[in-house]
Write an enzyme that holds these catalytic residues in place. Structure first.
Site, PDB file in Angstrom:
ATOM      1  N   SER A  88       0.845  -1.198   0.000  1.00 48.36           N
ATOM      2  CA  SER A  88       0.000   0.000   0.000  1.00 48.36           C
ATOM      3  C   SER A  88       0.874   1.239   0.000  1.00 48.36           C
ATOM      4  O   SER A  88       2.020   1.213   0.470  1.00 48.36           O
ATOM      5  CB  SER A  88      -0.889  -0.001   1.253  1.00 48.36           C
TER       6      SER A  88
ATOM      7  N   TYR B 107      -1.871  -0.914  10.627  1.00 43.14           N
ATOM      8  CA  TYR B 107      -2.095  -1.401   9.256  1.00 43.14           C
ATOM      9  C   TYR B 107      -0.978  -0.883   8.347  1.00 43.14           C
ATOM     10  O   TYR B 107      -0.397  -1.650   7.564  1.00 43.14           O
ATOM     11  CB  TYR B 107      -3.453  -0.936   8.747  1.00 43.14           C
TER      12      TYR B 107
END
Length: 253
Positions: free
Chosen positions: A144, A157
């Site tokens: 990401s 995360y």
């Protein structure tokens, strides 16, 4: 005309919607036989039905990637149905806490690292024997943009996604000895169910858009081409690298 992935067999985890589904579809469109998977049978059935209606060569299986027995079944069934495994796309991830990072409950921390990092490592480790039988392979980790620029309310995360960049670098030289490549894709802010918390909040969305030079959110399909490239021989001399698909958002460790 045969697609560039003709003859390849691919597994894509968490591939019944969003980025995973778009990747599974694109790999199949480019000629691969694809095993779709996720944790819920209903989702698997719906995804497989949709893709088969497009005359794509796919099958589906329930798989919770944090469970060893599920991973083993995923590999065994793929080999049984398609004859081997050439491509692994590790896409499964969760974000179980939203808020200040130091307030993250320990169980949420553990769940995110277990699913987002450990499961990716175990999938890579356990698929190697099947790829060795084929003489080569390509592994793709879905990271990401948050790996580069952590997002404050999803700090852990973000940290797990940074860990995947490290896993990519660690495994690349070891896997190269087996003629197996590994690379990452780092999507930016993509329109999916996963990003609903951000995209459905007008103020948060406007702040996010201000950081994207292209001035819009990405789509899952705009991540799928990078996956197909990394799965194919077009990227035969690439390993240990990350392709950022973020509309121009800057990312640097």
């Amino acid at each position: 005309m045969a697609g560039k992935l003709a003859g390849k067999v691919a597994i894509v985890t968490a591939s019944t919607d969003g980025i995973g589904f778009a990747i599974a579809r694109r790999l199949a469109q480019d000629g691969a036989k694809v095993m779709v998977s996720s944790r819920k049978q209903n989702n698997v059935d719906n995804a497989v039905k949709a893709l088969k209606q497009e005359n794509l060569n796919v099958e589906g299986l329930v798989c919770h990637v944090a469970k060893k027995e599920d991973r083993s079944k995923l590999f065994n069934e793929t080999v049984k149905k398609f004859g081997g495994i050439d491509v692994l796309v590790s896409n499964a991830a969760s974000s179980t806490y939203f808020g200040p990072t130091l307030n993250t409950p320990e169980d949420s921390y553990d769940k995110m690292f277990d699913l987002n990092v450990k499961s990716s490592f175990m999938l890579c480790k356990e698929v190697v024997p099947e790829m060795e039988k084929r003489g080569s392979g390509s592994m793709i980790l879905v990271s990401s943009i948050a790996a580069y620029t952590p997002m404050s309310m999803i700090g852990i995360y973000s940290l797990t996604k940074t860990a995947l960049l490290g896993l990519n670098k660690v495994l690349a030289p070891e896997l190269a000895a087996h003629n197996i490549r590994i690379n990452c894709i780092a999507p930016g802010i993509i329109k999916t169910k996963f990003s609903n918390a951000l995209t459905q909040n007008e103020d948060a969305l406007n702040v996010a858009l201000s950081t994207i030079p292209l001035g819009r959110l990405g789509t899952p399909e705009e991540c799928s081409g990078a996956a197909s490239f990394l799965a194919s021989d077009d990227s035969a001399y690439m390993t240990g690298e990350t392709i950022v698909v973020s509309g121009g958002m800057t990312g640097r460790l």
